[in-house]
Scaffold this motif. Structure first.
Motif, short mmCIF file in Angstrom:
data_model
loop_
_atom_site.label_atom_id
_atom_site.label_comp_id
_atom_site.label_asym_id
_atom_site.label_seq_id
_atom_site.Cartn_x
_atom_site.Cartn_y
_atom_site.Cartn_z
N ILE A 57 0.85 -1.18 0.00
CA ILE A 57 0.00 0.00 0.00
C ILE A 57 0.89 1.24 0.00
O ILE A 57 2.10 1.15 0.22
CB ILE A 57 -0.94 0.05 1.23
CG1 ILE A 57 -0.13 0.02 2.54
CG2 ILE A 57 -1.96 -1.08 1.19
CD1 ILE A 57 -0.98 0.17 3.80
N SER A 58 0.29 2.40 -0.22
CA SER A 58 1.09 3.63 -0.21
C SER A 58 1.59 3.88 1.21
O SER A 58 0.95 3.51 2.21
CB SER A 58 0.25 4.82 -0.68
OG SER A 58 -0.64 5.25 0.34
N ARG A 59 2.73 4.51 1.30
CA ARG A 59 3.33 4.81 2.61
C ARG A 59 2.41 5.72 3.42
O ARG A 59 2.25 5.53 4.62
CB ARG A 59 4.70 5.46 2.40
CG ARG A 59 5.42 5.87 3.67
CD ARG A 59 5.93 4.70 4.47
NE ARG A 59 6.90 5.15 5.48
CZ ARG A 59 7.45 4.36 6.37
NH1 ARG A 59 7.15 3.07 6.39
NH2 ARG A 59 8.32 4.82 7.25
N ASP A 60 1.80 6.71 2.77
CA ASP A 60 0.92 7.63 3.49
C ASP A 60 -0.28 6.89 4.08
O ASP A 60 -0.68 7.15 5.23
CB ASP A 60 0.43 8.75 2.56
CG ASP A 60 1.52 9.78 2.28
OD1 ASP A 60 2.64 9.63 2.83
OD2 ASP A 60 1.27 10.71 1.50
N GLU A 61 -0.85 5.96 3.32
CA GLU A 61 -1.98 5.18 3.83
C GLU A 61 -1.54 4.34 5.02
O GLU A 61 -2.25 4.23 6.03
CB GLU A 61 -2.54 4.27 2.73
CG GLU A 61 -3.72 3.42 3.18
CD GLU A 61 -4.20 2.44 2.13
OE1 GLU A 61 -5.01 1.56 2.48
OE2 GLU A 61 -3.77 2.54 0.95
N TYR A 62 -0.36 3.77 4.91
CA TYR A 62 0.17 2.94 5.99
C TYR A 62 0.38 3.76 7.27
O TYR A 62 -0.05 3.37 8.36
CB TYR A 62 1.49 2.31 5.55
CG TYR A 62 2.30 1.72 6.69
CD1 TYR A 62 1.93 0.52 7.28
CD2 TYR A 62 3.43 2.39 7.18
CE1 TYR A 62 2.66 -0.02 8.34
CE2 TYR A 62 4.17 1.86 8.23
CZ TYR A 62 3.78 0.66 8.81
OH TYR A 62 4.51 0.14 9.85
N LEU A 63 1.05 4.91 7.14
CA LEU A 63 1.34 5.73 8.32
C LEU A 63 0.06 6.26 8.96
O LEU A 63 -0.05 6.34 10.19
CB LEU A 63 2.25 6.90 7.93
CG LEU A 63 3.68 6.53 7.50
CD1 LEU A 63 4.45 7.78 7.09
CD2 LEU A 63 4.41 5.78 8.61
N THR A 64 -0.92 6.60 8.14
CA THR A 64 -2.20 7.09 8.66
C THR A 64 -2.93 5.98 9.41
O THR A 64 -3.48 6.20 10.50
CB THR A 64 -3.08 7.61 7.52
OG1 THR A 64 -2.40 8.68 6.85
CG2 THR A 64 -4.41 8.13 8.04
N THR A 65 -2.90 4.76 8.84
CA THR A 65 -3.56 3.63 9.49
C THR A 65 -2.89 3.26 10.79
O THR A 65 -3.55 3.00 11.80
CB THR A 65 -3.56 2.40 8.54
OG1 THR A 65 -4.21 2.75 7.32
CG2 THR A 65 -4.27 1.22 9.18
N PHE A 67 -0.35 5.07 12.62
CA PHE A 67 0.03 6.11 13.58
C PHE A 67 -0.99 7.25 13.70
O PHE A 67 -0.81 8.15 14.50
CB PHE A 67 1.39 6.69 13.22
CG PHE A 67 2.50 5.68 13.25
CD1 PHE A 67 3.07 5.28 14.44
CD2 PHE A 67 2.96 5.10 12.07
CE1 PHE A 67 4.09 4.32 14.48
CE2 PHE A 67 3.98 4.15 12.08
CZ PHE A 67 4.54 3.75 13.29
N GLY A 68 -2.02 7.19 12.87
CA GLY A 68 -3.06 8.23 12.92
C GLY A 68 -2.90 9.31 11.88
O GLY A 68 -3.88 9.88 11.40
N SER A 69 -1.64 9.60 11.52
CA SER A 69 -1.36 10.57 10.47
C SER A 69 0.10 10.46 10.07
O SER A 69 0.92 9.88 10.79
CB SER A 69 -1.64 12.01 10.94
OG SER A 69 -0.68 12.40 11.91
N VAL A 70 0.41 11.03 8.91
CA VAL A 70 1.81 11.05 8.45
C VAL A 70 2.64 11.89 9.42
O VAL A 70 3.77 11.53 9.77
CB VAL A 70 1.89 11.63 7.02
CG1 VAL A 70 3.35 11.78 6.59
CG2 VAL A 70 1.15 10.73 6.03
#
Length: 221
Positions: A57-65, A67-70
């Motif tokens: 998946i995209s890194r941004d989607e991963y970090l949001t899922t 950690f809550g946000s990038v």
């Protein structure tokens, strides 16, 4: 020629775990501090993010899922980047654009082990990800990494396109979880003593000496 029985160390870790990246360097430094102890190291798979699909998946989607946000990850990342630098490693989280499922990475490490190149394969994949921001979901990237470590590119490409050893890797990761390993890296000495976390090399070296001495005392009985 050492007459000591080799100490087995199972390093349970994941390619996309930054503390595993640091921990690999620290166990290598620990081995240098105990050069008289014969050791056999085995890299065992762990899925830090088993929910990530095989295609990634995209890194941004991963970090949001996760950690809550990038933005939320940036403070955490700063500490890890500093820790990596202290070990002479480079971590550039801003370069990572895609979060992989690491099944194929663990398959490569397993295959590289057949020619004695598992440590090199693991290091190459970690450097690609943490240092270069490489896309470990890209088959071409994985094949090139394998070739860099002495594997046959054509053979690896065919094996990656198959399900070879997917079940094996999944079973090994599941076994680690069933043994209670939830944080990585975890170092398992002689299959009975576990040390969790990217510990200081001096501490790891002491553990290597102590467990080796115990193993060899038992063998002499």
């Amino acid at each position: 020629m050492s007459t000591l029985k080799p100490l087995t160390i199972d390093v349970v870790s994941d390619v996309v775990c930054p503390w595993c990246y640091i921990g690999k360097r620290r166990i290598e430094e620990a081995l240098k501090l105990a050069p008289d102890v014969p050791v056999e190291i085995h890299f065992r798979p762990f899925f830090l993010n088993p929910w990530v699909p095989r295609e990634g998946i995209s890194r941004d989607e991963y970090l949001t899922t996760k950690f809550g946000s990038v933005e939320a990850y940036k403070g955490i990342a700063g500490r890890v980047v500093a820790a990596a630098e202290q070990e002479g490693l480079s971590y550039h989280p801003e370069r990572v654009a895609r979060q992989p499922n690491t099944t194929d990475c663990h398959r490569l490490i397993h295959w590289a082990g057949a020619i004695g190149k598992a440590p090199e394969m693991k290091q190459r994949l970690m450097e690609l990800y943490f240092r270069d921001g490489g896309d470990l979901t890209d088959v071409d990237v994985l094949v090139q990494a394998a070739a860099d470590c002495g594997l046959d590119a054509g053979v690896v490409r065919k094996m990656l396109a198959s399900d070879d050893d997917v079940a094996l890797i999944s079973a090994q990761a599941q076994e680690a979880a069933e043994k209670g390993i939830s944080g990585v890296p975890t170092y398992v000495f002689a299959q009975k003593y576990a040390v969790s976390g990217a510990q200081d090399p001096q501490m790891l070296a002491r553990a290597i000496r102590q467990v080796s001495a115990e193993v060899n005392a038992e063998a002499a009985e």
